[in-house]
Scaffold this motif. Structure first.
Motif, PDB file in Angstrom:
ATOM      1  N   LEU A 118       0.808  -1.221   0.000  1.00  0.00           N
ATOM      2  CA  LEU A 118       0.000   0.000   0.000  1.00  0.00           C
ATOM      3  C   LEU A 118       0.842   1.274   0.000  1.00  0.00           C
ATOM      4  O   LEU A 118       0.307   2.366  -0.227  1.00  0.00           O
ATOM      5  CB  LEU A 118      -0.942   0.005   1.208  1.00  0.00           C
ATOM      6  N   SER A 119       2.162   1.150   0.227  1.00  0.00           N
ATOM      7  CA  SER A 119       3.016   2.343   0.285  1.00  0.00           C
ATOM      8  C   SER A 119       2.988   3.178  -0.993  1.00  0.00           C
ATOM      9  O   SER A 119       3.125   4.416  -0.906  1.00  0.00           O
ATOM     10  CB  SER A 119       4.459   1.956   0.630  1.00  0.00           C
ATOM     11  N   PRO A 120       2.813   2.588  -2.192  1.00  0.00           N
ATOM     12  CA  PRO A 120       2.712   3.449  -3.377  1.00  0.00           C
ATOM     13  C   PRO A 120       1.536   4.414  -3.317  1.00  0.00           C
ATOM     14  O   PRO A 120       1.593   5.498  -3.904  1.00  0.00           O
ATOM     15  CB  PRO A 120       2.551   2.442  -4.526  1.00  0.00           C
ATOM     16  N   ARG A 121       0.475   4.066  -2.602  1.00  0.00           N
ATOM     17  CA  ARG A 121      -0.668   4.985  -2.472  1.00  0.00           C
ATOM     18  C   ARG A 121      -0.365   6.115  -1.498  1.00  0.00           C
ATOM     19  O   ARG A 121      -0.998   7.176  -1.565  1.00  0.00           O
ATOM     20  CB  ARG A 121      -1.916   4.220  -2.023  1.00  0.00           C
ATOM     21  N   LEU A 122       0.597   5.908  -0.609  1.00  0.00           N
ATOM     22  CA  LEU A 122       1.065   7.006   0.231  1.00  0.00           C
ATOM     23  C   LEU A 122       1.900   7.972  -0.594  1.00  0.00           C
ATOM     24  O   LEU A 122       1.828   9.194  -0.410  1.00  0.00           O
ATOM     25  CB  LEU A 122       1.881   6.450   1.402  1.00  0.00           C
ATOM     26  N   LEU A 133       1.005  -5.292  -8.662  1.00  0.00           N
ATOM     27  CA  LEU A 133       2.156  -4.991  -7.812  1.00  0.00           C
ATOM     28  C   LEU A 133       3.225  -6.053  -7.959  1.00  0.00           C
ATOM     29  O   LEU A 133       2.954  -7.246  -7.798  1.00  0.00           O
ATOM     30  CB  LEU A 133       1.720  -4.920  -6.349  1.00  0.00           C
ATOM     31  N   LEU A 134       4.448  -5.625  -8.246  1.00  0.00           N
ATOM     32  CA  LEU A 134       5.628  -6.471  -8.098  1.00  0.00           C
ATOM     33  C   LEU A 134       6.224  -6.134  -6.747  1.00  0.00           C
ATOM     34  O   LEU A 134       6.773  -5.044  -6.550  1.00  0.00           O
ATOM     35  CB  LEU A 134       6.633  -6.211  -9.218  1.00  0.00           C
ATOM     36  N   LEU A 135       6.091  -7.059  -5.806  1.00  0.00           N
ATOM     37  CA  LEU A 135       6.622  -6.887  -4.463  1.00  0.00           C
ATOM     38  C   LEU A 135       7.935  -7.652  -4.392  1.00  0.00           C
ATOM     39  O   LEU A 135       7.954  -8.888  -4.418  1.00  0.00           O
ATOM     40  CB  LEU A 135       5.634  -7.419  -3.431  1.00  0.00           C
ATOM     41  N   VAL A 136       9.030  -6.919  -4.341  1.00  0.00           N
ATOM     42  CA  VAL A 136      10.349  -7.541  -4.497  1.00  0.00           C
ATOM     43  C   VAL A 136      11.259  -7.052  -3.376  1.00  0.00           C
ATOM     44  O   VAL A 136      11.574  -5.862  -3.281  1.00  0.00           O
ATOM     45  CB  VAL A 136      10.903  -7.253  -5.917  1.00  0.00           C
ATOM     46  N   LEU A 287       0.403   1.809 -19.430  1.00  0.00           N
ATOM     47  CA  LEU A 287       0.002   1.902 -18.034  1.00  0.00           C
ATOM     48  C   LEU A 287       0.900   2.886 -17.292  1.00  0.00           C
ATOM     49  O   LEU A 287       2.102   2.979 -17.585  1.00  0.00           O
ATOM     50  CB  LEU A 287       0.104   0.543 -17.342  1.00  0.00           C
ATOM     51  N   PRO A 288       0.353   3.595 -16.330  1.00  0.00           N
ATOM     52  CA  PRO A 288       1.215   4.394 -15.462  1.00  0.00           C
ATOM     53  C   PRO A 288       2.143   3.477 -14.675  1.00  0.00           C
ATOM     54  O   PRO A 288       1.781   2.343 -14.341  1.00  0.00           O
ATOM     55  CB  PRO A 288       0.232   5.108 -14.526  1.00  0.00           C
ATOM     56  N   PHE A 289       3.337   3.974 -14.387  1.00  0.00           N
ATOM     57  CA  PHE A 289       4.277   3.248 -13.528  1.00  0.00           C
ATOM     58  C   PHE A 289       4.408   4.017 -12.231  1.00  0.00           C
ATOM     59  O   PHE A 289       4.673   5.222 -12.229  1.00  0.00           O
ATOM     60  CB  PHE A 289       5.639   3.117 -14.203  1.00  0.00           C
ATOM     61  N   VAL A 290       4.209   3.320 -11.115  1.00  0.00           N
ATOM     62  CA  VAL A 290       4.249   3.963  -9.806  1.00  0.00           C
ATOM     63  C   VAL A 290       5.254   3.231  -8.928  1.00  0.00           C
ATOM     64  O   VAL A 290       5.192   1.998  -8.786  1.00  0.00           O
ATOM     65  CB  VAL A 290       2.863   3.960  -9.128  1.00  0.00           C
ATOM     66  N   ALA A 291       6.172   3.974  -8.359  1.00  0.00           N
ATOM     67  CA  ALA A 291       7.144   3.419  -7.409  1.00  0.00           C
ATOM     68  C   ALA A 291       7.333   4.431  -6.287  1.00  0.00           C
ATOM     69  O   ALA A 291       7.470   5.631  -6.558  1.00  0.00           O
ATOM     70  CB  ALA A 291       8.475   3.131  -8.094  1.00  0.00           C
ATOM     71  N   PRO A 292       7.340   3.989  -5.043  1.00  0.00           N
ATOM     72  CA  PRO A 292       7.573   4.927  -3.946  1.00  0.00           C
ATOM     73  C   PRO A 292       8.974   5.510  -4.040  1.00  0.00           C
ATOM     74  O   PRO A 292       9.863   4.920  -4.675  1.00  0.00           O
ATOM     75  CB  PRO A 292       7.436   4.041  -2.691  1.00  0.00           C
ATOM     76  N   PRO A 293       9.217   6.653  -3.405  1.00  0.00           N
ATOM     77  CA  PRO A 293      10.591   7.156  -3.311  1.00  0.00           C
ATOM     78  C   PRO A 293      11.469   6.122  -2.624  1.00  0.00           C
ATOM     79  O   PRO A 293      10.985   5.249  -1.892  1.00  0.00           O
ATOM     80  CB  PRO A 293      10.451   8.435  -2.479  1.00  0.00           C
ATOM     81  N   ALA A 302       6.538   4.594   8.191  1.00  0.00           N
ATOM     82  CA  ALA A 302       5.505   5.387   7.520  1.00  0.00           C
ATOM     83  C   ALA A 302       4.564   4.483   6.735  1.00  0.00           C
ATOM     84  O   ALA A 302       3.347   4.681   6.722  1.00  0.00           O
ATOM     85  CB  ALA A 302       6.157   6.422   6.601  1.00  0.00           C
ATOM     86  N   MET A 303       5.122   3.445   6.080  1.00  0.00           N
ATOM     87  CA  MET A 303       4.264   2.543   5.312  1.00  0.00           C
ATOM     88  C   MET A 303       3.377   1.718   6.247  1.00  0.00           C
ATOM     89  O   MET A 303       2.237   1.373   5.884  1.00  0.00           O
ATOM     90  CB  MET A 303       5.102   1.621   4.431  1.00  0.00           C
TER      91      MET A 303
END
Length: 344
Positions: A118-122, A133-136, A287-293, A302-303
């Motif tokens: 869920l951290s990408p939504r933060l 989601l690729l969770l790696v 598709l949009p690409f989303v990655a947290p900082p 924080a996550m």
């Protein structure tokens, strides 16, 4: 505005954070244990647990001071309840339970993997469910359709090693030190990614999963041969991992009609060449690409606070009997993968 105190202690990072329900990170404090574990080339569970005990309470006090708040100003306590090293998980969860009980606050027991998921939504408040989601990370390598808090469909997992585990073992084989991932990436920047012939396990196969054990073994043989420079082995290894991740994710995208974005999260998502390759893959599929900082990719509180906010908003609250779990799959109903066992 609902304020969530998040606690993270699942591995070798101790952290506390205050996050609001609208995504403002009000405070974040983190203590690393790298120096304590460096002599051993990896995380020693007993050392980690003792360090969490010593660090967590001062971090909570510091985070509250940073935000100019007291515990009375907090609305929800969110603590990692697994998966992870059970000693460390218990430190954070028991602390969260104690605070929730003493202050009369609701408790949300957070799956550490859901924190990553869920951290990408933060980081990007416009990101909508469902997304691929690729969770790696160091312990996990999964492809998941994220449909909402507590609602995940696992499309693929690793049948042996995780990608982050392979990075750490490669760093150890090359004598680069600890933590391995950033050091392999740094060495790879000066090497030739085509210099060493390495396998791409499961690439192009109908099986949806990942495998990195054979790649790790091939790196060991390359090192033992003495024929290749360290930088070339690192670059060739990193490129092999990229090829595996892209191929498996491309396959999952073919089975994921209707997703809003391609998202990557977890510690290995801090690797810039991996992010670049996945961004190109997302563009191929419009598709949009989303990655947290980068700092949100590695373990942090924080996550955990944000996952607590999402779960609390969905009415997912826990009582004080909730257990700490060393294993906790996001999709318990997923078919058991060949060789994965409880790691799935």
């Amino acid at each position: 505005m609902t304020i969530i105190l998040g606690l993270e202690s699942s591995c070798d990072e101790t952290a506390a954070a205050l996050v609001s329900a609208d995504g403002q990170i009000l405070a974040h404090r983190l203590a690393t244990q790298e120096e304590a574990h460096r002599p051993y080339g990896g995380v020693v569970p007993e050392i980690a647990a003792r360090a969490h005990v010593e660090a967590l309470s001062p971090l909570i006090e510091a985070a509250l001071a940073d935000a100019k708040m007291s515990l009375n100003d907090v609305d929800v306590i969110a603590a990692t309840a697994g998966p992870g090293l059970i000693g460390g998980v218990m430190v954070g969860l028991v602390t969260g339970k104690a605070l929730a009980h003493a202050a009369g606050k609701p408790l949300v027991a957070v799956n550490h993997l859901e924190g990553h998921a869920l951290s990408p939504r933060l980081a990007d408040r416009t990101l909508q469910f469902p997304y691929l989601l690729l969770l790696v990370s160091g312990g996990h390598c999964q492809l998941l359709k994220v449909k909402g808090p507590g609602d995940y469909a696992r499309l693929a997992t690793t049948i042996d090693d995780a990608a982050g585990e392979a990075f750490d073992k490669t760093a150890k084989l090359l004598g680069l030190g600890y933590p391995g991932g950033p050091l392999v990436e740094k060495a790879a920047a000066g090497g030739n990614p085509k210099a060493v012939p390495l396998p791409r396990p499961l690439v192009g196969t109908a099986e949806p999963h990942f495998s990195f054990a054979g790649l790790k073994s091939a790196v060991m043989r390359a090192v033992q041969s003495g024929h290749y420079a360290t930088e070339d082995i690192a670059a060739s290894f990193q490129q092999a991992v990229i090829d595996c991740l892209v191929d498996r994710t491309r396959r999952a995208l073919g089975d994921s009609a209707g997703v809003t974005a391609l998202v990557v999260a977890g510690g290995v998502a801090a690797n810039q060449p991996i992010r670049t390759a996945l961004e190109q893959l997302a563009a191929e599929h419009d598709l949009p690409f989303v990655a947290p900082p980068l700092w949100l990719c590695t373990d942090n509180a924080a996550m955990i606070a944000w996952a607590g906010a999402e779960r609390y908003a969905a009415g997912l609250v826990d009582d004080l009997s909730v257990p700490a779990r060393p294993r906790w799959p996001l999709d318990p109903a997923a078919d058991k993968a060949r060789g994965a066992g409880v790691k799935a």
